[in-house]
Design an enzyme around this catalytic site. Structure first.
Site, PDB file in Angstrom:
ATOM      1  N   SER A 169      45.722  45.464  38.879  1.00 31.14           N
ATOM      2  CA  SER A 169      45.218  44.742  37.702  1.00 31.14           C
ATOM      3  C   SER A 169      46.292  45.127  36.661  1.00 31.14           C
ATOM      4  O   SER A 169      47.434  44.837  36.715  1.00 31.14           O
ATOM      5  CB  SER A 169      43.801  45.381  37.525  1.00 31.14           C
ATOM      6  OG  SER A 169      43.220  44.657  36.291  1.00 31.14           O
ATOM      7  N   ASP A 267      39.161  36.053  41.956  1.00 33.88           N
ATOM      8  CA  ASP A 267      39.648  36.678  40.573  1.00 33.88           C
ATOM      9  C   ASP A 267      39.869  35.619  39.643  1.00 33.88           C
ATOM     10  O   ASP A 267      40.431  34.508  39.872  1.00 33.88           O
ATOM     11  CB  ASP A 267      40.885  37.471  41.066  1.00 33.88           C
ATOM     12  CG  ASP A 267      41.363  38.142  40.072  1.00 33.88           C
ATOM     13  OD1 ASP A 267      40.786  38.178  38.912  1.00 33.88           O
ATOM     14  OD2 ASP A 267      42.603  38.905  40.464  1.00 33.88           O
ATOM     15  N   HIS A 299      38.079  40.397  41.595  1.00 32.00           N
ATOM     16  CA  HIS A 299      38.917  41.131  40.995  1.00 32.00           C
ATOM     17  C   HIS A 299      38.665  42.708  41.266  1.00 32.00           C
ATOM     18  O   HIS A 299      37.436  43.139  40.890  1.00 32.00           O
ATOM     19  CB  HIS A 299      38.956  41.068  39.456  1.00 32.00           C
ATOM     20  CG  HIS A 299      40.255  41.650  38.767  1.00 32.00           C
ATOM     21  ND1 HIS A 299      41.647  41.194  38.836  1.00 32.00           N
ATOM     22  CD2 HIS A 299      40.591  42.884  37.946  1.00 32.00           C
ATOM     23  CE1 HIS A 299      42.140  41.921  38.113  1.00 32.00           C
ATOM     24  NE2 HIS A 299      41.712  42.887  37.794  1.00 32.00           N
TER      25      HIS A 299
END
Length: 325
Positions: A169, A267, A299
């Protein structure tokens, strides 16, 4: 309370359940870190310990050492993965239980020393401060080459010809920028970055039309958050958050030979991750890039469901990628 005091307590960003930021600089975080102490993991056998990198700035790391194989009585050297956790640049920790568990699994499956970096968070330390922290951490690792440096797990067991950088991320965003810097600056001691691993990278900008309604809601929150963690930004085409933007440094300068991008099929930023791969291939970068898709996964799913089939598969893909010469 005076008018000035009232203005100082004005909320300038509120992401319910995550973070609230006040004009005075006060920050409330609603996702507390589930601290896990360093240990020897019963399941993987991986040992871990915490080390200081920049004590004056509060930058540190947790190092993970898997069982060290020996050949003919000589201990083999292990690859090194310098890793950055996620959290939107303003949340999370290398010492969180989920991050700790993931690092244990990566170290065990890849047979690699993992250096999981605890960098300073925004907005108290606005972007780009954390990129400097990350570069200092990579330099600190490199300083152990040629049997130098203060950390014996690195001087005794690390193969400095196999240094990798990765993150998840926002940490993947950080990893990208660190390796871009490595393409233009020397780390010292002859150390080079071999490869880059990006897990669900946090890149904004461009068209996000392929995201579903929930994904669009998340993207809207991330777009609102960006100027809070990076005051003075030009917006979502700022090269810090969109390395594919017009005017961003050329991806041809990426300072490694191989890249793996892990994409969650659901995601909200999956399109940005895929575009990153395309732009890297179109640039004059001399290297190979590959993508791995986790169909139907969102995600950071590997932190939420670490023992799921897809999470285990993602770890295996990363481990296999790191094992290549």
């Amino acid at each position: 309370m005076s008018d000035a005091e009232a203005a100082g307590d004005e909320v300038i960003h509120d992401a319910p359940g995550f973070i609230r930021v006040y004009r005075s600089g006060r920050v409330e975080r609603f996702l507390p870190v589930d601290f896990a102490p360093p240990s020897t993991d019963d399941y993987t056998g991986v040992a871990s310990k915490d080390v200081a990198i920049l004590p004056e700035a509060g930058v540190s790391a947790r190092i993970y050492l898997p069982a060290v194989p020996s050949t003919g009585g000589t201990r083999s050297k292990l690859p090194v993965l310098v890793f950055f956790h996620g959290g939107g640049f303003c949340l999370g920790s290398a010492f969180d239980a989920a991050v700790h568990g993931h690092a244990n699994r990566l170290a065990a499956r890849a047979g690699a020393i993992v250096v999981s970096v605890e960098y300073r968070l925004a907005p108290e330390h606005p972007v780009p401060a954390l990129y400097g922290d990350a570069w200092s951490a990579l330099q600190w690792v490199a300083s152990h080459a040629a049997d130098q440096g203060p950390e014996p797990w690195l001087t005794d067991y690390a193969d400095f010809g196999r240094v990798h950088v990765g993150g998840e991320s926002a940490g993947a965003n950080i990893a990208h920028h660190v390796v871009m810097r490595a393409g233009g600056e020397e780390l010292g001691h002859g150390v080079k970055v071999n490869s880059l691993v990006l897990i669900h990278p946090f890149f904004l900008g461009g068209d996000s039309s392929e995201s579903d309604e929930m994904g669009m809601a998340l993207l809207r929150e991330l777009v609102r958050l960006w100027p809070v963690v990076c005051p003075g930004t030009s917006g979502c085409d700022d090269p810090w958050i969109n390395p594919m933007a017009d005017g961003a440094p050329s991806l041809a300068g990426l300072g490694c030979q191989r890249v793996l991008v892990c994409v969650g099929g659901k995601d909200a930023m999956r399109g940005r991750a895929r575009l990153y791969c395309e732009k890297l291939k179109e640039s004059e970068w001399i290297g190979s890039v590959e993508a791995w898709d986790a169909d139907g996964q969102g995600h950071g799913f590997h932190l939420l469901w670490p023992t799921s089939t897809k999470a285990e598969a993602q770890v295996e893909v990363i481990a296999e990628f790191l094992s290549r010469e």
